[in-house]
Scaffold this motif. Structure first.
Motif: not given
Length: 125
Positions: A70-77, A80-89
Motif C-alpha cells: 500500500x505504501x508503494x502504491x501510494x508513492x507510485x500514484x 504518476x499524478x505529479x508527472x507532466x501531462x498527468x491531467x491531460x485527458x
C-alpha cells in the motif's frame, strides 16, 4: 516366647500386608497411567503452541507485506499524478484502441487466448 503371635494373628497380618501391597501397586499404576496421559496432553499443547506461533508469524508477514504494498502504491500514484501531462485527458481514439485490445485479450480473439477465461464464457461487449 511372644504369646500374641498366634497363627490367627499372623494370617490376619499377612492378609493386611497383602492388601496394602495390592493397594500400593494400584496406586503406583494409577500414577503411571496419569503420567502417560499428562505427557500426551503436554505434547498436544506444545504442538498447538507451535501451530499458533507459525500462524501468528504468517499473519504478521501478511500484514507487513500489505502495508509495504500500500505504501508503494501510494508513492507510485503520487508520482504518476505529479508527472507532466498527468491531467491531460487521453485521446479518445487511443482509449478506444486500448479498450479493444483488452477486450480481445479477455475474449481470446486475435489468437491470444486466456486460459483463465475461455472465449465462450465472456460475453462480447
Amino acid at each position: 516366647m511372644f504369646p500374641f503371635f498366634t497363627p490367627r494373628l499372623l494370617v490376619i497380618a499377612g492378609v493386611i500386608a497383602a492388601f496394602l501391597a495390592v493397594l500400593g501397586g494400584l496406586y503406583v499404576k494409577g500414577r503411571s497411567d496419569q503420567a502417560a496421559r499428562d505427557k500426551a496432553a503436554v505434547a498436544a499443547s506444545r504442538e498447538q503452541a507451535r501451530v499458533s506461533d507459525v500462524t501468528a508469524k504468517a499473519v504478521d508477514t501478511f500484514h507487513t507485506e500489505t502495508i509495504v504494498i500500500r505504501e508503494r502504491e501510494a508513492r507510485n500514484v503520487a508520482a504518476v499524478q505529479k508527472a507532466p501531462g498527468a491531467d491531460t485527458p487521453i485521446d479518445p481514439d487511443l482509449l478506444r484502441v486500448w479498450r479493444d485490445g483488452l477486450r480481445d485479450i479477455e475474449t481470446g480473439t486475435r489468437g491470444g487466448g486466456n486460459p483463465a477465461k475461455p472465449a465462450d464464457t465472456v460475453p462480447p461487449t
